[in-house]
Design a protein around this motif. Structure first.
Motif, PDB file in Angstrom:
ATOM      1  N   GLN A 143      14.094  11.826  11.498  1.00 15.05           N
ATOM      2  CA  GLN A 143      14.966  10.652  11.589  1.00 15.05           C
ATOM      3  C   GLN A 143      14.563   9.593  10.558  1.00 15.05           C
ATOM      4  O   GLN A 143      15.417   8.974   9.925  1.00 15.05           O
ATOM      5  N   ILE A 144      13.269   9.398  10.366  1.00 14.83           N
ATOM      6  CA  ILE A 144      12.776   8.448   9.357  1.00 14.83           C
ATOM      7  C   ILE A 144      13.286   8.864   7.979  1.00 14.83           C
ATOM      8  O   ILE A 144      13.781   8.035   7.210  1.00 14.83           O
ATOM      9  N   LYS A 145      13.182  10.137   7.672  1.00 14.13           N
ATOM     10  CA  LYS A 145      13.624  10.637   6.362  1.00 14.13           C
ATOM     11  C   LYS A 145      15.156  10.604   6.248  1.00 14.13           C
ATOM     12  O   LYS A 145      15.693  10.340   5.175  1.00 14.13           O
ATOM     13  N   PHE A 146      15.857  10.824   7.356  1.00 14.33           N
ATOM     14  CA  PHE A 146      17.316  10.737   7.350  1.00 14.33           C
ATOM     15  C   PHE A 146      17.758   9.319   6.968  1.00 14.33           C
ATOM     16  O   PHE A 146      18.660   9.147   6.150  1.00 14.33           O
ATOM     17  N   TYR A 147      17.128   8.319   7.581  1.00 18.49           N
ATOM     18  CA  TYR A 147      17.442   6.936   7.219  1.00 18.49           C
ATOM     19  C   TYR A 147      17.153   6.678   5.740  1.00 18.49           C
ATOM     20  O   TYR A 147      17.920   6.019   5.051  1.00 18.49           O
ATOM     21  N   ALA A 148      16.040   7.202   5.255  1.00 16.90           N
ATOM     22  CA  ALA A 148      15.682   7.020   3.835  1.00 16.90           C
ATOM     23  C   ALA A 148      16.742   7.642   2.926  1.00 16.90           C
ATOM     24  O   ALA A 148      17.108   7.053   1.894  1.00 16.90           O
ATOM     25  N   ILE A 149      17.242   8.826   3.293  1.00 18.80           N
ATOM     26  CA  ILE A 149      18.295   9.472   2.511  1.00 18.80           C
ATOM     27  C   ILE A 149      19.542   8.596   2.481  1.00 18.80           C
ATOM     28  O   ILE A 149      20.158   8.392   1.442  1.00 18.80           O
ATOM     29  N   ALA A 150      19.909   8.076   3.639  1.00 15.24           N
ATOM     30  CA  ALA A 150      21.113   7.231   3.737  1.00 15.24           C
ATOM     31  C   ALA A 150      20.973   5.971   2.896  1.00 15.24           C
ATOM     32  O   ALA A 150      21.899   5.593   2.157  1.00 15.24           O
ATOM     33  N   PHE A 151      19.822   5.316   2.959  1.00 14.39           N
ATOM     34  CA  PHE A 151      19.615   4.102   2.174  1.00 14.39           C
ATOM     35  C   PHE A 151      19.528   4.411   0.683  1.00 14.39           C
ATOM     36  O   PHE A 151      19.994   3.642  -0.147  1.00 14.39           O
ATOM     37  N   ASP A 152      18.950   5.556   0.334  1.00 11.83           N
ATOM     38  CA  ASP A 152      18.869   5.964  -1.073  1.00 11.83           C
ATOM     39  C   ASP A 152      20.269   6.227  -1.623  1.00 11.83           C
ATOM     40  O   ASP A 152      20.574   5.837  -2.746  1.00 11.83           O
TER      41      ASP A 152
ATOM     42  N   MET B   7       0.849  -1.176   0.000  1.00 18.21           N
ATOM     43  CA  MET B   7       0.000   0.000   0.000  1.00 18.21           C
ATOM     44  C   MET B   7       0.900   1.246   0.000  1.00 18.21           C
ATOM     45  O   MET B   7       1.909   1.289   0.695  1.00 18.21           O
ATOM     46  N   LYS B   8       0.533   2.219  -0.735  1.00 18.72           N
ATOM     47  CA  LYS B   8       1.294   3.468  -0.838  1.00 18.72           C
ATOM     48  C   LYS B   8       1.130   4.317   0.433  1.00 18.72           C
ATOM     49  O   LYS B   8       0.122   4.218   1.137  1.00 18.72           O
ATOM     50  N   ILE B   9       2.110   5.174   0.675  1.00 26.08           N
ATOM     51  CA  ILE B   9       2.099   6.019   1.864  1.00 26.08           C
ATOM     52  C   ILE B   9       0.827   6.858   1.940  1.00 26.08           C
ATOM     53  O   ILE B   9       0.199   6.947   3.003  1.00 26.08           O
ATOM     54  N   GLN B  10       0.448   7.484   0.838  1.00 28.63           N
ATOM     55  CA  GLN B  10      -0.743   8.340   0.856  1.00 28.63           C
ATOM     56  C   GLN B  10      -1.996   7.547   1.223  1.00 28.63           C
ATOM     57  O   GLN B  10      -2.853   8.039   1.971  1.00 28.63           O
ATOM     58  N   GLU B  11      -2.103   6.320   0.744  1.00 28.28           N
ATOM     59  CA  GLU B  11      -3.264   5.476   1.076  1.00 28.28           C
ATOM     60  C   GLU B  11      -3.279   5.154   2.570  1.00 28.28           C
ATOM     61  O   GLU B  11      -4.341   5.195   3.207  1.00 28.28           O
ATOM     62  N   ILE B  12      -2.112   4.848   3.114  1.00 29.76           N
ATOM     63  CA  ILE B  12      -2.020   4.547   4.545  1.00 29.76           C
ATOM     64  C   ILE B  12      -2.409   5.786   5.359  1.00 29.76           C
ATOM     65  O   ILE B  12      -3.186   5.699   6.313  1.00 29.76           O
ATOM     66  N   GLN B  13      -1.890   6.940   4.949  1.00 27.12           N
ATOM     67  CA  GLN B  13      -2.228   8.183   5.646  1.00 27.12           C
ATOM     68  C   GLN B  13      -3.720   8.471   5.560  1.00 27.12           C
ATOM     69  O   GLN B  13      -4.334   8.879   6.556  1.00 27.12           O
ATOM     70  N   ASP B  14      -4.318   8.252   4.396  1.00 31.02           N
ATOM     71  CA  ASP B  14      -5.761   8.472   4.236  1.00 31.02           C
ATOM     72  C   ASP B  14      -6.558   7.550   5.151  1.00 31.02           C
ATOM     73  O   ASP B  14      -7.559   7.970   5.748  1.00 31.02           O
ATOM     74  N   ASN B  15      -6.110   6.308   5.292  1.00 30.03           N
ATOM     75  CA  ASN B  15      -6.781   5.359   6.194  1.00 30.03           C
ATOM     76  C   ASN B  15      -6.673   5.820   7.648  1.00 30.03           C
ATOM     77  O   ASN B  15      -7.625   5.701   8.425  1.00 30.03           O
ATOM     78  N   ILE B  16      -5.514   6.355   8.014  1.00 30.62           N
ATOM     79  CA  ILE B  16      -5.313   6.852   9.381  1.00 30.62           C
ATOM     80  C   ILE B  16      -6.225   8.048   9.646  1.00 30.62           C
ATOM     81  O   ILE B  16      -6.855   8.133  10.699  1.00 30.62           O
ATOM     82  N   VAL B  17      -6.305   8.956   8.688  1.00 29.78           N
ATOM     83  CA  VAL B  17      -7.195  10.119   8.828  1.00 29.78           C
ATOM     84  C   VAL B  17      -8.636   9.633   9.015  1.00 29.78           C
ATOM     85  O   VAL B  17      -9.366  10.141   9.876  1.00 29.78           O
ATOM     86  N   GLN B  18      -9.026   8.640   8.237  1.00 27.75           N
ATOM     87  CA  GLN B  18     -10.384   8.090   8.358  1.00 27.75           C
ATOM     88  C   GLN B  18     -10.583   7.441   9.731  1.00 27.75           C
ATOM     89  O   GLN B  18     -11.618   7.644  10.372  1.00 27.75           O
ATOM     90  N   ASP B  19      -9.590   6.664  10.198  1.00 28.72           N
ATOM     91  CA  ASP B  19      -9.687   6.035  11.524  1.00 28.72           C
ATOM     92  C   ASP B  19      -9.889   7.082  12.616  1.00 28.72           C
ATOM     93  O   ASP B  19     -10.737   6.923  13.484  1.00 28.72           O
TER      94      ASP B  19
ATOM     95  N   ASN C 179       4.452  13.555   2.061  1.00 29.78           N
ATOM     96  CA  ASN C 179       4.221  14.730   2.901  1.00 29.78           C
ATOM     97  C   ASN C 179       3.634  14.272   4.234  1.00 29.78           C
ATOM     98  O   ASN C 179       3.314  13.102   4.403  1.00 29.78           O
ATOM     99  N   GLU C 180       3.514  15.193   5.132  1.00 26.10           N
ATOM    100  CA  GLU C 180       3.010  14.870   6.471  1.00 26.10           C
ATOM    101  C   GLU C 180       1.692  15.577   6.756  1.00 26.10           C
ATOM    102  O   GLU C 180       1.395  15.901   7.897  1.00 26.10           O
ATOM    103  N   ASP C 181       0.894  15.814   5.742  1.00 29.58           N
ATOM    104  CA  ASP C 181      -0.356  16.549   5.957  1.00 29.58           C
ATOM    105  C   ASP C 181      -1.365  15.769   6.801  1.00 29.58           C
ATOM    106  O   ASP C 181      -2.298  16.352   7.340  1.00 29.58           O
ATOM    107  N   PHE C 182      -1.160  14.470   6.961  1.00 30.57           N
ATOM    108  CA  PHE C 182      -2.062  13.682   7.811  1.00 30.57           C
ATOM    109  C   PHE C 182      -2.020  14.183   9.255  1.00 30.57           C
ATOM    110  O   PHE C 182      -3.014  14.078   9.971  1.00 30.57           O
ATOM    111  N   ILE C 183      -0.886  14.738   9.673  1.00 34.56           N
ATOM    112  CA  ILE C 183      -0.743  15.238  11.050  1.00 34.56           C
ATOM    113  C   ILE C 183      -1.762  16.342  11.307  1.00 34.56           C
ATOM    114  O   ILE C 183      -2.452  16.349  12.323  1.00 34.56           O
ATOM    115  N   GLU C 184      -1.857  17.255  10.359  1.00 34.53           N
ATOM    116  CA  GLU C 184      -2.818  18.347  10.485  1.00 34.53           C
ATOM    117  C   GLU C 184      -4.251  17.822  10.352  1.00 34.53           C
ATOM    118  O   GLU C 184      -5.146  18.250  11.081  1.00 34.53           O
ATOM    119  N   LYS C 185      -4.462  16.893   9.418  1.00 33.24           N
ATOM    120  CA  LYS C 185      -5.816  16.377   9.178  1.00 33.24           C
ATOM    121  C   LYS C 185      -6.398  15.659  10.383  1.00 33.24           C
ATOM    122  O   LYS C 185      -7.605  15.696  10.603  1.00 33.24           O
TER     123      LYS C 185
END
Length: 140
Positions: free
Chosen positions: A127-136, A1-13, A100-106
């Motif tokens: 920190q999550i994004k820092f790890y992603a940069i390092a792995f990328d 599942m894509k990040i945006q879909e997961i975030q949308d599900n969290i907003v709905q929850d 993006n992190e717009d789910f936080i506001e939503k």
């Protein structure tokens, strides 16, 4: 599942809760379901800087995806960490970095958190994004 879909599900929850008491309890429950890190994973290098409580974030790169594990010695940050692991774990570094992190506001999370907890949330995302940069970078 894509990040945006997961975030949308969290907003709905979170939309099912009428007040912050319910949302707060939902975060606590998410934290209770989070697998604890081993003592080895609770090392200084995995400690998220900028959090009021101790929050550890471990990462692993398998295939082309980043997998996160987290833990905290405090119940609310553990719930927030669980939420972030749910969103970002199992995604590619590129997907994590362009998200993006717009789910936080939503879900109204920043309004609910004290300034120090909100800073901790942002530190976890950083920190999550820092790890992603390092792995990328390792991938290229």
């Amino acid at each position: 599942m894509k990040i945006q879909e997961i975030q949308d599900n969290i907003v709905q929850d979170f939309s099912f809760f009428d007040d912050w008491e319910g949302r707060y309890q939902h975060l606590i429950d998410l934290g209770k379901d989070l697998a604890e890190l081993s003592e080895e994973e609770k090392k200084e290098g995995n400690l998220v800087k900028g959090c009021q409580s101790n929050v550890w974030l471990a990462s692993e790169y398998k295939g082309d995806k980043v997998f996160y594990k987290a833990d905290s010695d405090a119940i609310l940050p553990k719930g927030i960490a669980a939420l972030l692991v749910q969103i970002y774990s199992g995604q590619t570094p590129q997907e994590i970095l362009k998200s993006n992190e717009d789910f936080i506001e939503k879900i109204g999370l920043q309004e609910f958190l004290s300034p120090t907890r909100a800073n901790g949330l942002l530190a976890m995302i950083k920190q999550i994004k820092f790890y992603a940069i390092a792995f990328d970078a390792k991938r290229n």
